[in-house]
Design an enzyme around this catalytic site. Structure first.
Site, short mmCIF file in Angstrom:
data_model
loop_
_atom_site.label_atom_id
_atom_site.label_comp_id
_atom_site.label_asym_id
_atom_site.label_seq_id
_atom_site.Cartn_x
_atom_site.Cartn_y
_atom_site.Cartn_z
N ALA A 47 0.84 -1.20 0.00
CA ALA A 47 0.00 0.00 0.00
C ALA A 47 0.88 1.25 0.00
O ALA A 47 1.16 1.82 1.06
CB ALA A 47 -0.91 -0.01 1.23
N CYS A 49 0.18 4.16 -0.65
CA CYS A 49 -0.53 5.32 -0.08
C CYS A 49 -0.26 5.48 1.41
O CYS A 49 -0.49 6.55 1.98
CB CYS A 49 -2.04 5.18 -0.32
SG CYS A 49 -2.49 5.08 -2.06
N VAL A 86 11.37 -9.34 -13.88
CA VAL A 86 11.16 -9.76 -15.27
C VAL A 86 11.99 -8.84 -16.16
O VAL A 86 11.83 -7.62 -16.14
CB VAL A 86 9.68 -9.69 -15.65
CG1 VAL A 86 9.50 -10.05 -17.13
CG2 VAL A 86 8.85 -10.63 -14.77
N LYS A 362 -20.07 27.88 0.67
CA LYS A 362 -19.52 27.60 2.00
C LYS A 362 -20.67 27.17 2.90
O LYS A 362 -21.75 27.78 2.88
CB LYS A 362 -18.85 28.85 2.57
CG LYS A 362 -18.29 28.69 3.96
CD LYS A 362 -17.68 30.00 4.44
CE LYS A 362 -17.18 29.91 5.87
NZ LYS A 362 -16.62 31.21 6.34
#
EC number: 1.8.1.18
Length: 446
Positions: A47, A49, A86, A362
């Site tokens: 992961a 992130c 690879v 807003k």
């Protein structure tokens, strides 16, 4: 009459999110098939992130693997090769460099899921000690080790995208002095409109020395990095993060003659098939289409990457399923200011030739009488001809439910009227009676 099952060999290049999703799906549907995954690092189902949160110290490094290798090998029956690079791809076989030498493996189906790599600027000093990218789990390990062994007080981050912003937070949270150098006129400029980024920039400037429209010329130091030199000044640096973008790893695909799309990533159709028979691509190495425009796009994000792998694996195993494309839905934050989007920004919509109208509002996340309400800003983009919602951006607090709801609306071709009448949940501890997303739809008109 006995049905003879024909065993096939599926080779997958890359053991990240897309690769392991594809491998797991094939084994689920065709348990008798031989599924081989070749991952160049020792990390699988990783992961990326989570790297900023490991660097910040709020998550252990080992948590960057969703599942350990043993789960895929023993429980799912996948032939997983780690530290296996690879190096050659041809019709029917791949050549792999492993610890005990080079070997060749045959394939009936091939999946490119080998991701993307950082774009390192071609400047002096990028190879100095203390200069890092933040792309893969080994980068998080290297950054943490460097900080433990060296005195790090001044950090320079080059780049103003998602990675740059999240890494800035990671170092600010540790009390470091952070300078962020951005080539463009604002942060996140390719993903958001200006009025949205203005709000998060205001927060950023309270904690970071934000240098906009500066170009890094070189990085200097003797034994290790000492400073970063731009066209406008010099900045002390004990550690540098290069967050200047990524590029898809297409070199192996080129060896096989796979078509490279207009975005520079591997072209795929809705089944994640490439232009070469029995060859698929998924994740950050593959391009797809945009749900709204239908144009080819490259959106290297984790959620679509996982789904691309799932789709590729399903189709390889004979269960037809189509990948519908992406909206480019994203969310991130800097400290307590969140920012996210789905669909088209105003800039993108105009570039695509839409006749549009927009609204920027807003609102509060709670009724005025209930404690804990925070500010949220929303921007919507609408097609004037059809009233179809084209995109939503949000900044402030508690933006995720609004962005996720907006993403579902975009997938379903909602108009502003559809969005306005969507029956969203309400109770004072959670939201105002007029949810900010509904208010946005009302202001956009229908």
């Amino acid at each position: 009459m006995r049905v003879v099952k024909v065993k096939k060999t599926v080779v997958i290049i890359g053991g990240g999110a897309a690769g392991m999703s594809a491998a797991s799906r094939v084994k689920r549907l065709k348990p008798e098939w031989d599924v081989k995954v070749f991952e160049a690092t020792e990390w699988v189902s990783h992961a990326p992130c989570g790297i900023p949160y490991v660097v910040e110290g709020i998550s252990p490094t080992e948590k960057l693997m969703h599942y350990p290798p043993e789960v895929f090998i023993k429980k799912r029956g996948i032939d997983l090769h780690l530290n296996a690079e690879v190096i050659e791809v041809d019709t029917g076989y791949v050549r792999v460099r492993e610890k005990d030498g080079e070997k060749s493996y045959e394939w009936d189906y091939l999946v490119f899921a080998n991701g993307a790599s950082p774009q390192v600027p071609a400047i002096e000093g990028v190879d100095l000690k203390g200069v890092f990218t933040a792309d893969l789990p080994p980068d998080a390990v290297a950054i943490r080790e460097y900080m433990e062994k060296n005195r790090v007080e001044d950090v320079v981050i080059v780049g103003g995208g998602y990675i740059g912003l999240e890494m800035a937070e990671a170092f600010v949270a540790q009390g470091k002095r952070v300078t962020m150098i951005v080539r463009g006129e604002r942060i996140l400029r390719r993903s958001f409109d200006k009025e949205v980024t203005d709000i998060i920039e205001e927060k950023l400037k309270q904690h970071v020395n934000l240098r906009l429209q500066e170009i890094v010329l070189r990085i200097e130091g003797k034994d290790r990095v000492e400073k970063v030199v731009t066209d406008a000044g010099e900045y002390r640096a004990d550690l540098v993060i290069l967050a200047t973008g990524i590029k898809p790893n297409i070199e192996l695909a080129r060896q096989l003659g796979v078509r490279i799309g207009e975005t520079g990533a591997i072209w795929t159709n809705e089944k994640m098939q490439t232009s070469v028979e029995n060859v698929y691509a998924a994740g950050d190495v593959a391009e797809t289409k945009h749900v709204i425009t239908g144009r080819r796009v490259w959106v290297p994000l984790a959620p679509p990457g996982n789904k691309m792998g799932y789709v590729a694996g399903s189709n390889i195993a004979g269960k037809e399923i189509h990948f519908p494309g992406v909206l480019g839905t994203t969310v991130t934050k800097f400290l307590d200011v969140e920012i996210g989007k789905t669909g088209l920004t105003e800039t993108e919509a105009l570039k695509e030739g839409y006749d549009i109208r927009t609204a920027f509002i807003k609102a509060s996340t709670r009724p005025h009488y209930y404690p804990g309400g925070k500010e949220i800003w929303l921007k919507g983009v609408v097609d004037n001809e059809t009233n179809r919602l084209l995109g939503v951006q949000a900044v402030g607090a508690e933006i995720l439910p609004r962005i996720d709801a907006a993403a579902a609306m975009l997938m379903a071709n909602f108009t502003t009227k559809d969005a306005f009448f969507t029956d969203l949940a309400y109770a004072p501890p959670f939201a105002p009676v007029w949810d900010p997303l509904v208010v946005l739809a009302r202001v956009l008109k229908f």
